[in-house]
Design a protein around this motif. Structure first.
Motif, mmCIF file in Angstrom:
data_model
loop_
_atom_site.group_PDB
_atom_site.id
_atom_site.type_symbol
_atom_site.label_atom_id
_atom_site.label_comp_id
_atom_site.label_asym_id
_atom_site.label_seq_id
_atom_site.Cartn_x
_atom_site.Cartn_y
_atom_site.Cartn_z
ATOM 1 N N LEU A 43 47.287 48.244 22.758
ATOM 2 C CA LEU A 43 47.259 47.392 21.573
ATOM 3 C C LEU A 43 48.617 47.476 20.883
ATOM 4 O O LEU A 43 49.391 48.409 21.107
ATOM 5 C CB LEU A 43 46.124 47.784 20.622
ATOM 6 N N VAL A 63 41.979 38.976 20.013
ATOM 7 C CA VAL A 63 41.596 39.029 21.426
ATOM 8 C C VAL A 63 42.062 37.735 22.094
ATOM 9 O O VAL A 63 41.616 36.642 21.730
ATOM 10 C CB VAL A 63 40.072 39.201 21.577
ATOM 11 N N PHE A 64 42.953 37.840 23.066
ATOM 12 C CA PHE A 64 43.553 36.666 23.701
ATOM 13 C C PHE A 64 42.557 35.924 24.601
ATOM 14 O O PHE A 64 41.508 36.444 24.969
ATOM 15 C CB PHE A 64 44.794 37.065 24.511
ATOM 16 N N HIS A 72 47.366 37.493 28.133
ATOM 17 C CA HIS A 72 48.084 38.693 27.685
ATOM 18 C C HIS A 72 48.140 38.717 26.170
ATOM 19 O O HIS A 72 48.297 37.676 25.533
ATOM 20 C CB HIS A 72 49.502 38.711 28.256
ATOM 21 N N ARG A 73 48.047 39.898 25.616
ATOM 22 C CA ARG A 73 48.030 40.027 24.154
ATOM 23 C C ARG A 73 49.362 39.643 23.519
ATOM 24 O O ARG A 73 49.420 39.312 22.337
ATOM 25 C CB ARG A 73 47.644 41.447 23.748
ATOM 26 N N ASN A 74 50.453 39.685 24.302
ATOM 27 C CA ASN A 74 51.781 39.376 23.772
ATOM 28 C C ASN A 74 52.259 37.976 24.136
ATOM 29 O O ASN A 74 53.454 37.684 24.040
ATOM 30 C CB ASN A 74 52.800 40.412 24.275
ATOM 31 N N TYR A 78 50.933 32.981 20.555
ATOM 32 C CA TYR A 78 50.271 33.563 19.393
ATOM 33 C C TYR A 78 51.248 34.039 18.322
ATOM 34 O O TYR A 78 50.826 34.498 17.259
ATOM 35 C CB TYR A 78 49.396 34.750 19.821
ATOM 36 N N PRO A 94 46.734 42.833 18.081
ATOM 37 C CA PRO A 94 46.280 42.238 19.341
ATOM 38 C C PRO A 94 45.997 43.324 20.373
ATOM 39 O O PRO A 94 46.730 44.327 20.439
ATOM 40 C CB PRO A 94 47.462 41.364 19.766
ATOM 41 N N ILE A 95 44.947 43.136 21.162
ATOM 42 C CA ILE A 95 44.545 44.170 22.119
ATOM 43 C C ILE A 95 44.488 43.610 23.546
ATOM 44 O O ILE A 95 44.313 42.415 23.759
ATOM 45 C CB ILE A 95 43.167 44.770 21.760
ATOM 46 N N THR A 96 44.641 44.498 24.499
ATOM 47 C CA THR A 96 44.342 44.203 25.895
ATOM 48 C C THR A 96 42.894 44.620 26.162
ATOM 49 O O THR A 96 42.412 45.594 25.584
ATOM 50 C CB THR A 96 45.299 44.977 26.816
ATOM 51 N N GLY A 151 39.763 35.633 17.840
ATOM 52 C CA GLY A 151 40.023 35.441 19.254
ATOM 53 C C GLY A 151 40.110 33.987 19.648
ATOM 54 O O GLY A 151 39.646 33.093 18.942
ATOM 55 N N GLY A 155 38.488 35.074 24.305
ATOM 56 C CA GLY A 155 38.617 36.026 23.201
ATOM 57 C C GLY A 155 37.754 35.644 22.020
ATOM 58 O O GLY A 155 37.222 36.511 21.313
#
Length: 314
Positions: A43, A63-64, A72-74, A78, A94-96, A151, A155
């Motif tokens: 995260l 949540v992506f 991907h969270r990055n 976003y 943001p989390i994986t 999300g 997500g």
């Protein structure tokens, strides 16, 4: 078990030293919040540069999207959303999470088990990330009574389902502290999967903001139902909230498709901030439905769920 704990500790400590400058005013720190089998789940914590951890702020877990297959969270799509939320006084996390439909074949209304499994994995990861955030709240100045989940697409399904399972005391949610509830939910083209003949809340849900296009063919705008099983979209959820007298804000966008899983993060930021200020911070028990139509706008993502799933799983 010892090896897993060592890896977890190693990456957690390593994360403490990773501070990335996002802009002149924002910074990001990266951590591992859980180890599941061979999955190191990470995260990021976005904050204002030089933030004061003694001043408590709300936090938004993000949540992506990616059909429980990719994403991907990055992802840069976003960035504006995260930056605007941080500038408005929120910590963004943001989390994986585990992608439970990766490699799965034959998903259909007659074979919905793999989807349920994928959602449960993602929800479990959201709960674990929530526990990590609560445990580290003092370091980041997070108000644990005001943790919101948000999300996009899969997500959005995950965050709606996370609050749904929590309010219904389902076994997965026992990971969370006994007195904890999410303070709000923001879902971009989401739905809830239920095997209970519909949607039923044993406890009132968190105030929820939902965006959805009426022509979405990937996540149902209203519902898809087969006997006791159903995937209930934003329109159906809003009706459930209205009947239960629960606070909600439903932003319905006529004629648009699954691109609404992303576009409001660019062009509906004022709506999102208004929801956060009034529904979450001020705790106003409003029920708002907005039907929006732009005659000049054309849907950009019109493929079906099956077509998207087959494309991503090639």
């Amino acid at each position: 078990m010892r090896a897993a704990c060592f890896i977890f500790l190693l990456f957690s400590l390593k994360g403490l030293a990773q501070v990335e400058k996002i802009s002149d005013s924002l910074e990001k720190q990266s951590f591992i919040y859980s180890v599941k089998d061979t999955n190191l789940l990470g995260l990021d914590v976005y904050n204002l540069k030089g933030f004061d951890s003694t001043k408590l702020k709300p936090a938004i877990i993000f949540v992506f999207g990616g059909a429980f297959v990719g994403g991907h969270r990055n992802d840069s799509i976003y960035n504006k959303y995260f930056n605007q939320l941080v500038e408005h006084g929120f910590t963004v996390v943001p989390i994986t999470y585990r992608l439970g439909l990766k490699g799965v074949k034959g998903l259909s209304v007659f074979n919905i088990g793999p989807l349920k499994h994928a959602i449960d994995l993602a929800v479990e990861d959201v709960y674990d990330a929530t526990v990590w955030i609560i445990g580290h709240a003092k370091s980041f100045g997070i108000d644990t009574a005001r943790i919101i989940i948000s999300g996009s697409s899969s997500g959005a399904i995950t965050v709606l389902e996370s609050d749904y399972k929590r309010r219904n005391h389902e076994s997965l949610s026992k990971t969370l502290p006994a007195n904890f509830e999410y303070a709000g939910v923001i879902a971009f083209s989401g739905a809830i999967l239920s095997f209970n003949w519909g949607l039923k809340y044993h406890m009132p849900p968190a105030p929820t903001l939902m965006f959805h296009g009426t022509a979405d063919r990937i996540v149902p705008y209203n519902k898809i139902r087969f006997l006791n099983k159903g995937l209930f979209g934003s329109a159906w959820i809003s009706k459930t909230f209205q009947k239960g007298n629960y606070p909600f804000y439903f932003y319905s966008i006529e004629g648009m498709g699954h691109e609404i899983s992303v576009t409001p993060m660019y062009d509906k930021i004022p709506v999102i901030l208004d929801f956060l200020d009034r529904f979450v911070i001020q705790q106003k028990p409003y029920q708002i439905t907005t039907d929006f139509k732009d005659p000049d706008a054309k849907p950009m993502l019109t493929m079906s769920a099956k077509e998207l799933f087959e494309k991503l799983n090639r």
